[in-house]
Design an enzyme around this catalytic site. Structure first.
Site, PDB file in Angstrom:
ATOM      1  N   LYS A  64       3.713   4.280   3.335  1.00 34.88           N
ATOM      2  CA  LYS A  64       4.554   3.127   3.059  1.00 34.88           C
ATOM      3  C   LYS A  64       5.875   3.587   2.476  1.00 34.88           C
ATOM      4  O   LYS A  64       5.861   4.425   1.574  1.00 34.88           O
ATOM      5  CB  LYS A  64       3.819   2.233   2.066  1.00 34.88           C
ATOM      6  CG  LYS A  64       4.565   1.029   1.594  1.00 34.88           C
ATOM      7  CD  LYS A  64       3.741   0.300   0.572  1.00 34.88           C
ATOM      8  CE  LYS A  64       4.568  -0.817   0.005  1.00 34.88           C
ATOM      9  NZ  LYS A  64       3.937  -1.411  -1.147  1.00 34.88           N
ATOM     10  N   LYS A 108       2.872   6.571  -0.923  1.00 33.97           N
ATOM     11  CA  LYS A 108       3.765   5.439  -1.163  1.00 33.97           C
ATOM     12  C   LYS A 108       5.016   5.944  -1.857  1.00 33.97           C
ATOM     13  O   LYS A 108       4.953   6.548  -2.927  1.00 33.97           O
ATOM     14  CB  LYS A 108       3.070   4.388  -2.019  1.00 33.97           C
ATOM     15  CG  LYS A 108       3.987   3.239  -2.416  1.00 33.97           C
ATOM     16  CD  LYS A 108       3.220   2.096  -3.029  1.00 33.97           C
ATOM     17  CE  LYS A 108       4.180   1.010  -3.500  1.00 33.97           C
ATOM     18  NZ  LYS A 108       3.448  -0.138  -4.038  1.00 33.97           N
TER      19      LYS A 108
HETATM   20  C1  PBG Z   1       2.769  -3.441  -5.712  1.00 38.92           C
HETATM   21  C2  PBG Z   1       3.255  -3.437  -4.309  1.00 38.92           C
HETATM   22  C3  PBG Z   1       4.576  -3.379  -3.857  1.00 38.92           C
HETATM   23  C4  PBG Z   1       4.506  -3.521  -2.481  1.00 38.92           C
HETATM   24  C5  PBG Z   1       3.163  -3.626  -2.133  1.00 38.92           C
HETATM   25  N1  PBG Z   1       2.403  -3.567  -3.284  1.00 38.92           N
HETATM   26  C6  PBG Z   1       5.857  -3.289  -4.583  1.00 38.92           C
HETATM   27  C7  PBG Z   1       6.150  -2.101  -5.370  1.00 38.92           C
HETATM   28  O1  PBG Z   1       5.432  -1.112  -5.365  1.00 38.92           O
HETATM   29  O2  PBG Z   1       7.149  -2.161  -6.092  1.00 38.92           O
HETATM   30  C8  PBG Z   1       5.701  -3.588  -1.565  1.00 38.92           C
HETATM   31  C9  PBG Z   1       5.475  -4.283  -0.261  1.00 38.92           C
HETATM   32  C10 PBG Z   1       6.700  -4.689   0.459  1.00 38.92           C
HETATM   33  O3  PBG Z   1       7.850  -4.378   0.092  1.00 38.92           O
HETATM   34  O4  PBG Z   1       6.535  -5.348   1.482  1.00 38.92           O
HETATM   35  N2  PBG Z   1       2.514  -2.221  -6.279  1.00 38.92           N
END
Ligand code: PBG
Length: 329
Positions: free
Chosen positions: A254, A196
């Site tokens: 992601k 991520k």
């Molecule tokens: C929480 C999380 C996030 C997303 C999914 N889980 C935001 C982040 O990490 O700041 C983002 C998903 C999206 O932008 O569609 N940790």
């Protein structure tokens, strides 16, 4: 002489094109993210995600039935936590009567066969908008994973089929797997956000949950000390292999579109299912361009989803799931 091999033969008409098509998207591919809020009869559109809503629990039942009838068989739950329940410890995250825990039961009750996956991270519960506990301007790793494993356990107890840690702390998959095993939740799976990135594409999501890092002294302004540097490729493999060793059943990359090279690298390096999260900013860009009449919404949507699958995604978490499935069926 003209070539003996003319590649255009296989493109002559839709019948031959569909016969030789290498990548096909189907309802089986999707995970549908759902945003849930407190209240009754609430269906609020998210300003930066046109056509996407936050639902209260009473309305989520109907939504989930509709998804099931479209052939969509898994949802990923996110909750918007009331401001007064946020703290720096994630106390509400492990409340057995919390919104997430009730949401899991509501969805399972409405459609028992629906796979319920839950986001495991502290940001919606954090007064600072961070995925972990903060002390002295730092996000603490091990104190955070201790809470995350309790959080995952509480989701499992409420009936979640999979927990999806999205925080990027070190060792969290091991901590969560160990606690789930100790407590007898052998069949509760882990979908790990293993690669991520610290991406600017999460903006609309943070609007949806009001979960952006706050602007205050001694609070990190971004998530770069735990989410990955977009410049890195080999690190994604290292992160992913570690998560598999620690017990992840499914791994995830992601965001999607900007990271398809990573998706292919990981698909080639592992032998567990690979998921991709097409994130909120990717959704918003297509919606915005389509609203202006600059892009063909449906065509671009299907092209991107197909590209994600072609790159190596076995599973796609996408805000377009419902629209795409309606279009292809
Ligand atoms: C929480 C999380 C996030 C997303 C999914 N889980 C935001 C982040 O990490 O700041 C983002 C998903 C999206 O932008 O569609 N940790």
């Amino acid at each position: 002489m003209y070539p003996l091999r003319r590649n255009r033969r296989l493109r002559t008409n839709e019948s031959i094109r569909s016969l030789v098509r290498e990548t096909v998207i189907s309802p089986n591919d999707f995970i549908v993210p759902l945003f849930i809020v407190e209240g009754k009869n609430v269906k609020e559109e998210i300003a930066s995600m046109p056509g996407y809503y936050r639902y209260s629990l009473d309305l989520i039942e109907k939504e989930v039935r509709e998804l099931w009838n479209l052939g969509l068989k898994s949802v990923l739950l996110f909750v918007k936590v009331p401001e007064n329940l946020k703290d720096n410890a994630g106390k509400e995250a492990i409340n057995p009567e919390g919104l997430m825990q009730r949401a899991i039961k509501t969805v399972k009750n409405a459609v028992p066969e629906m796979l319920v996956m839950t986001d495991v991270a502290l940001d919606p519960y954090s007064q600072y908008g961070h995925d972990g506990i903060i002390d002295g301007g730092k996000v603490l790793n091990d104190d955070t994973t201790a809470v995350l494993s309790e959080m995952a356990l509480s989701h499992a107890k409420a009936g979640a089929d999979f927990v999806a840690p999205s925080d990027m702390m070190d060792g969290r998959i091991f901590e969560i797997r160990s606690l789930l095993e100790d407590e007898g939740f052998h069949d509760t799976g882990i979908l790990s956000y293993s690669a991520k990135y610290a991406s600017a594409f999460y903006g609309p999501f943070r609007d949806a949950l009001d979960s952006a890092p706050v602007d205050a002294e001694n609070i990190p302004k971004n998530k770069k000390t735990y989410q990955m540097d977009p410049a890195n490729r080999e690190e994604a493999i290292r992160e992913t292999l570690m998560d598999i060793e620690e017990g992840a059943d499914i791994v995830m990359v992601k965001p999607g579109l900007c990271y398809l090279d990573i998706v292919r690298d990981i698909k080639n390096a592992v032998n567990v299912p690979v998921a991709v999260y097409q994130v909120s900013g990717e959704y918003a860009m297509i919606k915005a361009a389509a609203e202006k009449g600059w892009l063909d919404h449906d065509a671009v949507m299907l092209e991107q989803l197909t590209a994600i699958k072609r790159a190596g995604a076995d599973i796609i978490a996408s805000y377009f799931a419902k629209e795409a499935v309606k279009l292809i069926s």
